[in-house]
Write a protein that holds these residues in place. Structure first.
Motif, mmCIF file in Angstrom:
data_model
loop_
_atom_site.group_PDB
_atom_site.id
_atom_site.type_symbol
_atom_site.label_atom_id
_atom_site.label_comp_id
_atom_site.label_asym_id
_atom_site.label_seq_id
_atom_site.Cartn_x
_atom_site.Cartn_y
_atom_site.Cartn_z
ATOM 1 N N SER A 239 0.859 3.944 -3.039
ATOM 2 C CA SER A 239 0.427 5.307 -2.723
ATOM 3 C C SER A 239 1.469 6.336 -3.134
ATOM 4 C CB SER A 239 0.121 5.445 -1.224
ATOM 5 O OG SER A 239 1.297 5.332 -0.451
ATOM 6 N N PHE B 175 -9.822 2.531 -1.134
ATOM 7 C CA PHE B 175 -9.783 2.617 0.323
ATOM 8 C C PHE B 175 -10.960 3.430 0.884
ATOM 9 C CE2 PHE B 175 -4.943 1.847 1.071
ATOM 10 C CZ PHE B 175 -5.105 0.553 0.606
ATOM 11 N N ARG B 176 -11.463 4.378 0.095
ATOM 12 C CA ARG B 176 -12.578 5.203 0.567
ATOM 13 C C ARG B 176 -13.934 4.617 0.161
ATOM 14 N NH1 ARG B 176 -9.353 9.488 -1.895
ATOM 15 N NH2 ARG B 176 -8.090 10.540 -0.298
ATOM 16 N N TRP C 32 -6.618 5.008 -3.475
ATOM 17 C CA TRP C 32 -7.357 5.720 -2.438
ATOM 18 C C TRP C 32 -8.866 5.728 -2.705
ATOM 19 C CZ3 TRP C 32 -5.494 6.245 2.123
ATOM 20 C CH2 TRP C 32 -4.101 6.266 2.286
ATOM 21 N N SER C 33 -9.252 5.623 -3.951
ATOM 22 C CA SER C 33 -10.685 5.446 -4.247
ATOM 23 C C SER C 33 -11.176 4.122 -3.689
ATOM 24 C CB SER C 33 -10.917 5.501 -5.759
ATOM 25 O OG SER C 33 -10.676 6.798 -6.266
ATOM 26 N N ARG D 296 -2.028 5.834 -7.624
ATOM 27 C CA ARG D 296 -2.375 6.395 -6.311
ATOM 28 C C ARG D 296 -3.866 6.715 -6.201
ATOM 29 N NH1 ARG D 296 0.360 11.251 -6.268
ATOM 30 N NH2 ARG D 296 2.256 10.241 -5.517
ATOM 31 N N ALA E 118 0.831 -1.206 0.000
ATOM 32 C CA ALA E 118 0.000 0.000 0.000
ATOM 33 C C ALA E 118 0.865 1.255 0.000
ATOM 34 C CB ALA E 118 -0.931 -0.002 1.212
ATOM 35 N N ILE F 242 -6.624 -1.196 6.408
ATOM 36 C CA ILE F 242 -6.422 0.224 6.117
ATOM 37 C C ILE F 242 -6.153 0.991 7.413
ATOM 38 C CG2 ILE F 242 -7.522 2.321 5.238
ATOM 39 C CD1 ILE F 242 -9.110 0.447 3.318
#
Length: 354
Positions: free
Chosen positions: A316, A329-330, A326-327, A322, A312, A342
Motif C-alpha cells: 500500500s 480489497f474493494r 485497493w481495487s 497501490r 499489505a 482486510i
C-alpha cells in the motif's frame, strides 16, 4: 549563513559535488533531475523500499586532489503516505550535520559527519559488494582480485564434490553480476546458475537483481525455474530477473508454485511472495491474478494475519501497485477469509515478517 533548504544546498555549502544512488530494492543511480524533484518534494521518491529512502551519497570535495577517493554516506529517511521524503526528518538530518561539521570550529570535515547519526546505516555485505561493483564499472576501474578467481573457477569443470568454491569472495560474485550484459560473461553466468554448487549459484542469482537482464537470460530463467523445487533457489531466480518485465510463461510458473490444495501460503510459498514484494512488486500490477492469489493465500495463513498485514502495508506504500491492491480489497469477489484479513488491518498495527 546561507539558507539550507535541501540536501543539495547542504552539499553546495560544504563544497562538495554529490552523486546519489538508491541501494534499497536495487542498486540504482538517481539522476540529478530526480534528486531535485524528491529533495524539494516536487515528486515522490522514485525507489521507496520498506517505506524508506535508502541513499548512498558519493561526496567529492571540490578542492580535493583529482584522484582522491570520495566520501560515501549511507542514509535512510522515512517516506510519507504520499511516497515523498519526510521533509521534517530530512531537515532534522541537515541540522544535525550542520551542527557537527559547520558550527564547531569552522571546519567542514565530511568524513566524520555521520558519526552517531540516527539516520546513518551500514549496508549488509551483499548490498556493499554490489554497490562497489557498480561503482567500479561506472568509474572504469578494475574489478576486485576475487573476480579473476571466480572466472577461473567457473571456466573449470564444476563439480559438487569440489569444495574450492569456499575460497571465493562475495565481491567477485558481485563483480561478475554487474558485467552480466557483456556477451563474454553471460555463458559463464548461465553455467554457474545451472551447475555451480548451491551457495555459489544462489549468491550470484541474488547479485543479478541489480542488473536489467538480457532476453537470453530471461528465456533461460523461464526454462530453469520450473525444474527447481528448492524454494530458496526459486526465490533467488525471481530476484535475478526482478528488474525485467516478466513473461507470461514465468508468471504462470510462479503462480503454479504458489497454489496449494488448501489455498494457504506455506512458509515456502511465503518466501517466494516476499521475494516478489521486496524486489519486483510491479509484477503484481502486471498480473492481477498473481496479486489476488498472493493475498488470498496470505489471508489463509495460521499466523494471526502477521504476514498479510506486513505485506499489505508494504504494497500500500508502493505507488506502482497501490491502486491494484485497493481495487482487490474493494472488489466483490473477495473470499470471507480475505474480507476478515482486510478488516484486521484496521484493528492492529502490522508486525514485521522476518
Amino acid at each position: 549563513m546561507n539558507n539550507i533548504e535541501s540536501l543539495t544546498d547542504l552539499f553546495e555549502l560544504v563544497g562538495c559535488k554529490a552523486s546519489f544512488y538508491d541501494i534499497g530494492r536495487h542498486v540504482s543511480k538517481i539522476t540529478p533531475a530526480q534528486v531535485i524533484q524528491f529533495d524539494k518534494k516536487q515528486q515522490p521518491y522514485p525507489y521507496a523500499f520498506k517505506q524508506q529512502a535508502w541513499l548512498a551519497i558519493l561526496l567529492h570535495p571540490l578542492k580535493a586532489e583529482q584522484d582522491a577517493e570520495p566520501v560515501i554516506w549511507f542514509i535512510r529517511l522515512p517516506i510519507d503516505e504520499k511516497g515523498s521524503i519526510n521533509l521534517g526528518t530530512r531537515d532534522h538530518l541537515i541540522k544535525s550535520i550542520v551542527d557537527r561539521i559547520l558550527n564547531k570550529d569552522g571546519s567542514t570535515d565530511i568524513s566524520d559527519a555521520l558519526k552517531d547519526n540516527p539516520y546513518a546505516f551500514q549496508p549488509d555485505h551483499e548490498r556493499m559488494a554490489s554497490f562497489h561493483a557498480a561503482l567500479s564499472v561506472q568509474f572504469k576501474k578494475d574489478a576486485s582480485s576475487f573476480f579473476d578467481q571466480l572466472v577461473t573457477y567457473l571456466e573449470s569443470d564444476l563439480n559438487e564434490e569440489d569444495t574450492s568454491w569456499q575460497a571465493l569472495g562475495l565481491q567477485g560474485i558481485a563483480d561478475l553480476a554487474v558485467r552480466a550484459n557483456q556477451a563474454k560473461y553471460l555463458p559463464l553466468i548461465k553455467k554457474a546458475i545451472e551447475f555451480a554448487p548451491h551457495p555459489v549459484a544462489v549468491a550470484l542469482a541474488k547479485a543479478l537483481e541489480h542488473e536489467r537482464p538480457e532476453d537470453d537470460y530471461l528465456s533461460f530463467i523461464e526454462t530453469i525455474y520450473p525444474t527447481r523445487g528448492n524454494t530458496e533457489w526459486r526465490a533467488a531466480l525471481i530476484r535475478s530477473v526482478s528488474k525485467a518485465a516478466p513473461s507470461e510463461r514465468l508468471l504462470q510458473s510462479i503462480k503454479l508454485s504458489l497454489v496449494t490444495g488448501e489455498n494457504q501460503a506455506t512458509d515456502d510459498e511465503l518466501q517466494l511472495i516476499v521475494a516478489i514484494v521486496a524486489k519486483c512488486p510491479s509484477w503484481f500490477n502486471t498480473d492481477p491474478e498473481l496479486l489476488s492469489l498472493t493475498m488470498e493465500n496470505l489471508a489463509n495463513r495460521n499466523d494471526g494475519y502477521v504476514a498479510f498485514s506486513q505485506i499489505a502495508s508494504e504494497l500500500s506504500h508502493t505507488p506502482v501497485v497501490r491502486g491494484s491492491l485497493w481495487s482487490l480489497f474493494r472488489g466483490e469477489n473477495r473470499s470471507p477469509k480475505l474480507t476478515q484479513a482486510i478488516g484486521s488491518l484496521f484493528t492492529k498495527a502490522p508486525e514485521q515478517v522476518q
